[in-house]
Design a protein around this motif. Structure first.
Motif, PDB file in Angstrom:
ATOM      1  N   ARG A  17       7.693 -46.425 -22.543  1.00 19.11           N
ATOM      2  CA  ARG A  17       7.102 -46.878 -21.297  1.00 19.11           C
ATOM      3  C   ARG A  17       6.607 -48.316 -21.354  1.00 19.11           C
ATOM      4  N   ILE A  18       6.660 -48.956 -22.510  1.00 13.47           N
ATOM      5  CA  ILE A  18       6.285 -50.361 -22.584  1.00 13.47           C
ATOM      6  C   ILE A  18       7.370 -51.192 -23.252  1.00 13.47           C
ATOM      7  N   ALA A  19       8.544 -50.608 -23.448  1.00 20.43           N
ATOM      8  CA  ALA A  19       9.609 -51.285 -24.192  1.00 20.43           C
ATOM      9  C   ALA A  19      10.018 -52.589 -23.538  1.00 20.43           C
ATOM     10  N   ALA A  20      10.280 -52.576 -22.245  1.00 20.76           N
ATOM     11  CA  ALA A  20      10.765 -53.767 -21.568  1.00 20.76           C
ATOM     12  C   ALA A  20       9.715 -54.862 -21.565  1.00 20.76           C
ATOM     13  N   GLY A  21       8.461 -54.489 -21.283  1.00 20.83           N
ATOM     14  CA  GLY A  21       7.403 -55.479 -21.261  1.00 20.83           C
ATOM     15  C   GLY A  21       7.182 -56.139 -22.599  1.00 20.83           C
ATOM     16  N   LEU A  22       7.231 -55.366 -23.684  1.00 24.37           N
ATOM     17  CA  LEU A  22       7.071 -55.926 -25.019  1.00 24.37           C
ATOM     18  C   LEU A  22       8.182 -56.908 -25.337  1.00 24.37           C
ATOM     19  N   ASP A  23       9.384 -56.580 -24.923  1.00 28.47           N
ATOM     20  CA  ASP A  23      10.513 -57.473 -25.153  1.00 28.47           C
ATOM     21  C   ASP A  23      10.288 -58.813 -24.456  1.00 28.47           C
ATOM     22  N   ILE A  24       9.775 -58.758 -23.228  1.00 32.56           N
ATOM     23  CA  ILE A  24       9.484 -59.992 -22.492  1.00 32.56           C
ATOM     24  C   ILE A  24       8.404 -60.793 -23.198  1.00 32.56           C
ATOM     25  N   ALA A  25       7.313 -60.125 -23.593  1.00 32.47           N
ATOM     26  CA  ALA A  25       6.193 -60.818 -24.223  1.00 32.47           C
ATOM     27  C   ALA A  25       6.628 -61.557 -25.487  1.00 32.47           C
ATOM     28  N   LYS A  26       7.541 -60.973 -26.240  1.00 32.25           N
ATOM     29  CA  LYS A  26       8.004 -61.610 -27.470  1.00 32.25           C
ATOM     30  C   LYS A  26       8.693 -62.949 -27.195  1.00 32.25           C
ATOM     31  N   ARG A  27       9.263 -63.102 -26.020  1.00 36.88           N
ATOM     32  CA  ARG A  27       9.967 -64.344 -25.673  1.00 36.88           C
ATOM     33  C   ARG A  27       9.030 -65.420 -25.126  1.00 36.88           C
ATOM     34  N   LYS A  28       7.768 -65.041 -24.866  1.00 34.75           N
ATOM     35  CA  LYS A  28       6.720 -65.971 -24.431  1.00 34.75           C
ATOM     36  C   LYS A  28       7.139 -66.819 -23.217  1.00 34.75           C
ATOM     37  N   PRO A  29       7.495 -66.175 -22.101  1.00 37.84           N
ATOM     38  CA  PRO A  29       7.876 -66.941 -20.908  1.00 37.84           C
ATOM     39  C   PRO A  29       6.677 -67.668 -20.302  1.00 37.84           C
ATOM     40  N   VAL A  30       6.942 -68.809 -19.694  1.00 33.37           N
ATOM     41  CA  VAL A  30       5.883 -69.585 -19.049  1.00 33.37           C
ATOM     42  C   VAL A  30       5.517 -69.006 -17.693  1.00 33.37           C
ATOM     43  N   ASP A  31       6.497 -68.504 -16.969  1.00 26.90           N
ATOM     44  CA  ASP A  31       6.290 -67.979 -15.620  1.00 26.90           C
ATOM     45  C   ASP A  31       6.246 -66.452 -15.634  1.00 26.90           C
ATOM     46  N   PRO A  32       5.691 -65.851 -14.586  1.00 26.54           N
ATOM     47  CA  PRO A  32       5.724 -64.391 -14.492  1.00 26.54           C
ATOM     48  C   PRO A  32       7.165 -63.885 -14.508  1.00 26.54           C
ATOM     49  N   VAL A  33       7.359 -62.713 -15.055  1.00 27.31           N
ATOM     50  CA  VAL A  33       8.687 -62.090 -15.108  1.00 27.31           C
ATOM     51  C   VAL A  33       8.614 -60.752 -14.386  1.00 27.31           C
ATOM     52  N   THR A  34       9.534 -60.559 -13.473  1.00 25.07           N
ATOM     53  CA  THR A  34       9.597 -59.305 -12.732  1.00 25.07           C
ATOM     54  C   THR A  34      10.511 -58.325 -13.444  1.00 25.07           C
ATOM     55  N   LEU A  35      10.021 -57.117 -13.659  1.00 26.14           N
ATOM     56  CA  LEU A  35      10.847 -56.032 -14.183  1.00 26.14           C
ATOM     57  C   LEU A  35      11.223 -55.112 -13.028  1.00 26.14           C
ATOM     58  N   VAL A  36      12.498 -54.895 -12.835  1.00 27.97           N
ATOM     59  CA  VAL A  36      12.935 -53.964 -11.794  1.00 27.97           C
ATOM     60  C   VAL A  36      13.582 -52.756 -12.456  1.00 27.97           C
ATOM     61  N   ARG A  37      13.335 -51.595 -11.870  1.00 23.68           N
ATOM     62  CA  ARG A  37      13.809 -50.333 -12.424  1.00 23.68           C
ATOM     63  C   ARG A  37      14.640 -49.589 -11.376  1.00 23.68           C
ATOM     64  N   PRO A  38      15.932 -49.901 -11.297  1.00 17.43           N
ATOM     65  CA  PRO A  38      16.776 -49.233 -10.303  1.00 17.43           C
ATOM     66  C   PRO A  38      16.750 -47.718 -10.430  1.00 17.43           C
ATOM     67  N   HIS A  39      16.631 -47.204 -11.651  1.00 17.18           N
ATOM     68  CA  HIS A  39      16.646 -45.755 -11.832  1.00 17.18           C
ATOM     69  C   HIS A  39      15.429 -45.106 -11.165  1.00 17.18           C
ATOM     70  N   ALA A  40      14.303 -45.816 -11.113  1.00 17.16           N
ATOM     71  CA  ALA A  40      13.110 -45.262 -10.470  1.00 17.16           C
ATOM     72  C   ALA A  40      13.287 -45.199  -8.961  1.00 17.16           C
ATOM     73  N   ALA A  41      13.864 -46.251  -8.376  1.00 15.94           N
ATOM     74  CA  ALA A  41      14.120 -46.237  -6.936  1.00 15.94           C
ATOM     75  C   ALA A  41      15.176 -45.194  -6.581  1.00 15.94           C
ATOM     76  N   ALA A  42      16.171 -45.051  -7.434  1.00 17.98           N
ATOM     77  CA  ALA A  42      17.207 -44.042  -7.195  1.00 17.98           C
ATOM     78  C   ALA A  42      16.602 -42.645  -7.207  1.00 17.98           C
ATOM     79  N   ARG A  43      15.717 -42.394  -8.142  1.00 14.28           N
ATOM     80  CA  ARG A  43      15.051 -41.095  -8.237  1.00 14.28           C
ATOM     81  C   ARG A  43      14.236 -40.807  -6.983  1.00 14.28           C
ATOM     82  N   ALA A  44      13.507 -41.812  -6.502  1.00 16.47           N
ATOM     83  CA  ALA A  44      12.702 -41.641  -5.293  1.00 16.47           C
ATOM     84  C   ALA A  44      13.581 -41.364  -4.081  1.00 16.47           C
ATOM     85  N   ALA A  45      14.690 -42.081  -3.966  1.00 19.24           N
ATOM     86  CA  ALA A  45      15.592 -41.872  -2.837  1.00 19.24           C
ATOM     87  C   ALA A  45      16.163 -40.468  -2.843  1.00 19.24           C
TER      88      ALA A  45
END
Length: 410
Positions: A17-45
């Protein structure tokens, strides 16, 4: 700023549940990074398509991302609640075969005409005789219209009221329903119980007002549209299961004096999109219990700043902090004092400048409210395969960020 897209795989179960965010943090981006989860929207639909006892239309205003629109379409959402001609254009250019319903009760004549003649829109809402006349005139007295009269109902069970701006009261509805019935191919009644509605009783009470209006006008009604308001999960806001809302709505609909072939509609927005996106931000400065971060009120955190909405947060650090949580407030990156999110947002007490953390449940209204004010914006958009921080849909009914203290019980 140009947005780069790439996919992230799912980490082992213990950190899924934190895999994607940790991967982003390791790259130390300067700007905010948006994570999108198509599988979550598909499940809701799929949940709404399979379980809501009628037609589900996605309320585009919650998140107009073309990528999200395609995900919803691919998972059974074929009708879209559009509130402007720009949204109609967006949906039709993204999904040419989609059905748009123009559900804003006050529209310009030009928007009505373009929607009808250029985009095939046949469903419009209204709450006044003036709007009815405008629709009839702009469509050149079309005879194939589905016209939905918007009723004013209570928002007492909602976290955000939508009951003041639009809607006609029961007492004033008789004349409008009769007049609309005379020009409409199909007559509908619609309402909105407010955003993030926490009790199914809101829909039951609204249906009683609909019943009174139908009886008072003695008209045949072909569509009942219960609008949006279906809740998601946020810290401090754990709603009953959505199935209970559906059951309440179905019982109330079945008891209404409507046409034997009447249709039941809904307009979920937040419930279909909230789990779709989160944002990874960086702490630029700490001042006591205040964190200065690189996103804020003019970005994805509009609701956190202006209406005090609370979102789940989790620190992205390895090894994980063993410090106790403390409550923080946030300052956004602009020069404005109103760029302030008071929270409280619980994070480890040793959170410091240079740390990254993820803010969840921003798929609804977070992405939609972004601006470029003061020159601040977003960086990458990354497709993530891990789970959203909170969920009303996951088979694991206790999907929650540990540090929110908000365990979901469904």
């Amino acid at each position: 700023m140009h947005k780069h897209h790439r996919a992230l795989g799912l980490a082992p179960r213990s950190t899924a549940r934190i895999a994607a965010g940790l991967d982003i943090a390791k790259r130390k981006p300067v700007d905010p990074v948006t994570l999108v989860r198509p599988h979550a929207a598909a499940r809701a639909a799929r949940f709404f398509v399979e379980k809501f006892p009628g037609r589900s239309m996605y309320a585009v205003k919650a998140n107009p991302s073309p990528d999200l629109l395609r995900v919803l379409w691919d998972n059974g959402i074929t009708h879209y609640d559009t509130a402007s001609i720009a949204e109609v254009r967006l949906v039709k250019s993204t999904l040419p075969d989609a059905t748009c319903c123009f559900m804003h009760p006050v529209k310009s004549p030009e928007a009505i005409a373009e929607a009808y003649f250029d985009h095939g829109v046949r469903t419009f809402s209204l709450d006044s005789m003036d709007e009815l006349a405008k629709i009839v005139d702009a469509t050149e007295e079309a005879t194939d219209l589905t016209l939905c009269v918007r009723m004013r109902v209570s928002s007492e069970y909602a976290q955000l009221s939508l009951g003041s701006k639009f809607g006609v009261g029961v007492e004033e509805s008789r004349e409008l329903l009769i007049a609309t019935r005379q020009v409409a191919d199909a007559l509908g009644i619609c309402f909105h119980v407010g955003s993030q509605t926490m009790s199914p009783d809101a829909y039951a009470n609204a249906m009683e007002r609909v019943r009174a209006a139908i009886v008072g006008a003695a008209v045949t009604v072909d569509v009942i549209d219960v609008g949006g308001g279906f809740p998601s999960v946020y810290p401090g806001m754990t709603p009953p299961p959505l199935e209970r809302f559906f059951e309440t709505i179905h019982r109330a609909f079945e008891s209404l004096p409507v046409s034997y072939s009447a249709e039941l509609w809904a307009e979920p927005g937040r419930a279909l999109s909230a789990e779709y996106a989160s944002v990874v931000v960086r702490v630029e400065h700490r001042r006591g219990a205040e964190l200065f971060i690189n996103d804020g009120a003019y970005g994805t955190l509009f609701d956190a700043a202006h209406i005090g909405w609370k979102y789940p947060v989790q620190l992205l650090r390895q090894p994980d902090s063993d410090a106790r949580d403390m409550d923080f407030s946030f300052w956004g990156p602009t020069c404005d004092d109103i760029d302030h999110m008071k929270g409280p947002f619980p994070l480890p007490a040793d959170t410091k400048a240079g740390d990254y953390f993820e803010i969840g449940m921003l798929g609804a209204y977070g992405q939609a409210m972004r601006t470029g004010f003061n020159g601040f914006g977003t960086g990458e958009t990354v497709i993530a395969a891990d789970e959203p921080m909170l969920s009303v849909y996951s088979d694991d009914r206790h999907v929650a960020a540990e540090r929110t203290g908000n365990v979901v019980t469904l």
